[in-house]
Design a protein around this motif. Sequence first.
Motif, short mmCIF file in Angstrom:
data_model
loop_
_atom_site.label_atom_id
_atom_site.label_comp_id
_atom_site.label_asym_id
_atom_site.label_seq_id
_atom_site.Cartn_x
_atom_site.Cartn_y
_atom_site.Cartn_z
N HIS A 12 33.69 52.80 38.46
CA HIS A 12 33.62 52.39 37.10
C HIS A 12 35.06 53.03 36.38
O HIS A 12 35.52 52.38 35.24
CB HIS A 12 32.50 53.41 36.49
N ARG A 13 35.80 54.42 36.92
CA ARG A 13 36.78 54.85 36.58
C ARG A 13 38.02 53.72 36.63
O ARG A 13 39.00 53.31 35.77
CB ARG A 13 37.10 56.02 37.18
N LEU A 14 38.10 52.80 38.00
CA LEU A 14 38.87 51.90 38.25
C LEU A 14 38.85 50.81 37.21
O LEU A 14 39.82 50.24 36.64
CB LEU A 14 38.72 51.19 39.60
N VAL A 15 37.60 50.31 36.66
CA VAL A 15 37.25 49.14 35.86
C VAL A 15 37.87 49.59 34.62
O VAL A 15 38.61 48.84 33.77
CB VAL A 15 35.96 48.91 35.54
N CYS A 16 37.57 50.93 34.09
CA CYS A 16 38.17 51.50 32.88
C CYS A 16 39.63 51.39 32.79
O CYS A 16 40.25 51.14 31.62
CB CYS A 16 37.46 52.72 32.35
N HIS A 17 40.27 52.02 33.81
CA HIS A 17 41.81 51.95 34.03
C HIS A 17 42.32 50.57 33.84
O HIS A 17 43.44 50.38 33.02
CB HIS A 17 42.30 52.60 35.34
N THR A 18 41.94 49.56 34.65
CA THR A 18 42.35 48.11 34.58
C THR A 18 42.42 47.67 33.04
O THR A 18 43.15 47.26 32.65
CB THR A 18 41.63 47.48 35.39
N GLN A 19 41.16 47.84 32.44
CA GLN A 19 41.08 47.39 31.02
C GLN A 19 41.84 47.97 30.21
O GLN A 19 42.44 47.33 29.15
CB GLN A 19 39.46 47.51 30.55
N ARG B 265 44.18 42.47 34.70
CA ARG B 265 43.01 41.60 34.91
C ARG B 265 42.20 41.89 36.19
O ARG B 265 42.84 41.94 37.22
CB ARG B 265 43.70 40.04 34.89
N GLY B 266 40.98 42.23 36.08
CA GLY B 266 40.34 42.69 37.18
C GLY B 266 38.85 41.59 37.24
O GLY B 266 38.54 41.29 36.49
N TYR B 267 38.38 42.09 38.55
CA TYR B 267 37.17 40.99 38.93
C TYR B 267 36.41 42.03 39.51
O TYR B 267 36.83 42.46 40.60
CB TYR B 267 37.52 39.83 39.60
N VAL B 268 35.03 42.15 39.15
CA VAL B 268 34.26 43.20 39.70
C VAL B 268 33.06 42.55 40.60
O VAL B 268 32.47 41.63 40.31
CB VAL B 268 33.67 44.04 38.75
N LEU B 269 33.15 43.14 41.84
CA LEU B 269 31.81 42.49 42.66
C LEU B 269 30.79 43.51 43.29
O LEU B 269 31.66 44.72 43.79
CB LEU B 269 32.72 41.80 43.87
N ASN B 270 29.72 43.68 43.00
CA ASN B 270 28.83 44.79 43.51
C ASN B 270 27.91 44.25 44.63
O ASN B 270 27.17 43.03 44.77
CB ASN B 270 27.46 45.06 42.38
N GLY C 264 44.98 62.18 45.28
CA GLY C 264 43.93 63.07 44.60
C GLY C 264 43.24 62.32 43.22
O GLY C 264 44.24 62.14 42.44
N VAL C 265 42.06 62.04 43.10
CA VAL C 265 41.56 61.32 41.74
C VAL C 265 40.60 61.99 41.08
O VAL C 265 39.64 62.86 41.96
CB VAL C 265 41.14 59.95 42.08
N SER C 266 40.03 61.83 40.08
CA SER C 266 38.89 62.34 39.46
C SER C 266 38.21 61.08 38.82
O SER C 266 38.77 60.61 37.81
CB SER C 266 39.28 63.36 38.46
N ALA C 267 36.94 60.88 39.33
CA ALA C 267 36.46 59.67 38.43
C ALA C 267 35.61 60.06 37.15
O ALA C 267 35.74 59.12 36.60
CB ALA C 267 35.10 59.16 39.36
N VAL C 268 35.63 61.24 36.73
CA VAL C 268 35.23 61.91 35.59
C VAL C 268 36.31 61.89 34.61
O VAL C 268 36.21 61.26 33.48
CB VAL C 268 34.46 63.06 35.78
N SER C 269 37.35 62.42 34.83
CA SER C 269 38.56 62.77 33.95
C SER C 269 39.47 61.81 34.15
O SER C 269 40.29 61.35 33.07
CB SER C 269 39.21 64.02 34.13
N MET D 120 44.79 58.36 38.56
CA MET D 120 44.76 56.88 38.84
C MET D 120 45.95 56.08 38.96
O MET D 120 46.17 55.19 39.69
CB MET D 120 44.06 55.78 37.45
N ASP D 121 46.92 56.45 38.20
CA ASP D 121 48.49 55.92 38.33
C ASP D 121 48.88 55.82 39.87
O ASP D 121 49.43 55.10 40.34
CB ASP D 121 49.35 56.60 37.41
N ALA D 122 48.61 57.32 40.43
CA ALA D 122 48.89 57.50 41.74
C ALA D 122 48.36 56.44 42.83
O ALA D 122 49.01 56.08 43.73
CB ALA D 122 48.69 58.88 41.93
#
Length: 402
Positions: free
Chosen positions: A81-88, A93-98, A286-291, A295-297
Amino acid sequence: MDIDPDLDKMNIKDANEGSSMQLDSKGTLEEKEEITKSMDKLNIHKAPSGQAGSSSLNFKRKPVVIIVVGMAGSGKTTFLHRLVCHTQASNVRGYVLNLDPAVMTLPFGANIDIRDTVRYKEVMKQFNLGPNGGILTSLNLFATKFDEVVSTIERRADQLDYVLVDTPGQIEIFTWSASGAIITEAFASTFPTIIAYVVDTPRSSSPATFMSNMLYACSILYKTRLPLVLAFNKTDVAQHQFALEWMEDFEAFQAAVSTDHSYTSTLTASLSLVLDEFYKNLKSVGVSAVSGAGMDAFFKAIEASVQEYMETYKAELDKRRAEKQRLEEERRRENMEKLRKDMEKSGGETVVLSTGLKDKQVTGDTMMDEEEEEEDDEFERFSEEEDAVDEDEDEEVARFSF
């Protein structure tokens, strides 16, 4: 297969100047030369040398596929979810597959959702399966149509930068199942594909738990043979510097293990030596899905892994494809050589192929005749025995007659 159009004009000489297609059984040198020339026209033209070693026509440099895997509870869905928010937010341009059929709700919108194709609870009912068996069967059913998913992404490849893939919570269902291998290889053979292994940082503070995660990450690397990026999640709860120090400094990890003298600690210390080479070529962030920290790294590590993919995995893939093409060419040449020898042997005469039906019919008639002969022989023997009995009775009657 390219066939010379002049093949239709091939002239096979006959006594009647082409009125029939038969050659003399003995054959002459000129006729054999004509057969050889005809077979040469049937040879398959080789592909250009540059095409065999180059990229496949279906291969796309974009989008980059990121498959997110990790232990249950490590925060894969939240991280995605954090990756999707970061791309937006970054106008990427992203494409999500569940691919998780058992998830109740998703915090993000999926462009392709396995739940739209396979109903997890219906699969459990129909096949009388438990939760894990239902997830595995649902993934297997979805994998049978995964070529359509790849085709859909291919049509939009020029409009996309990343394809983000969320996997089931039970990591072994995806990494060690046939359907998981099919999905991974389907992506990897068409797009640059990276594996993102999410690690629960607070739980990995124990050396034994940390070593378990590293061993599983190593197994995934050798199983998929794809570039791997370690994402130490939940850095807002616990920083990941201790993990980086353990990976870079063997003595620091030994000092952390030395506080415990159990067999598990001794084994963990020994395994750290085995994984030393694994740590050197591993990208960790190191990443944080909440904060949203790191994401850039993370995306920088992804870009570096794409370069690694093009240099290692893609080269190996092209090598396997070239080998497959070479074997196919050899098989075709062998078939053409067999055909040429058969034509020379037959001399161009018409060859009647036996289907075996006539032989079966003849065999059946022969067996019926043999059975009839056996019945006749038995009838004759029975008649002779009756005649012998009648003669004996006549002799006895004559003996007592006056």
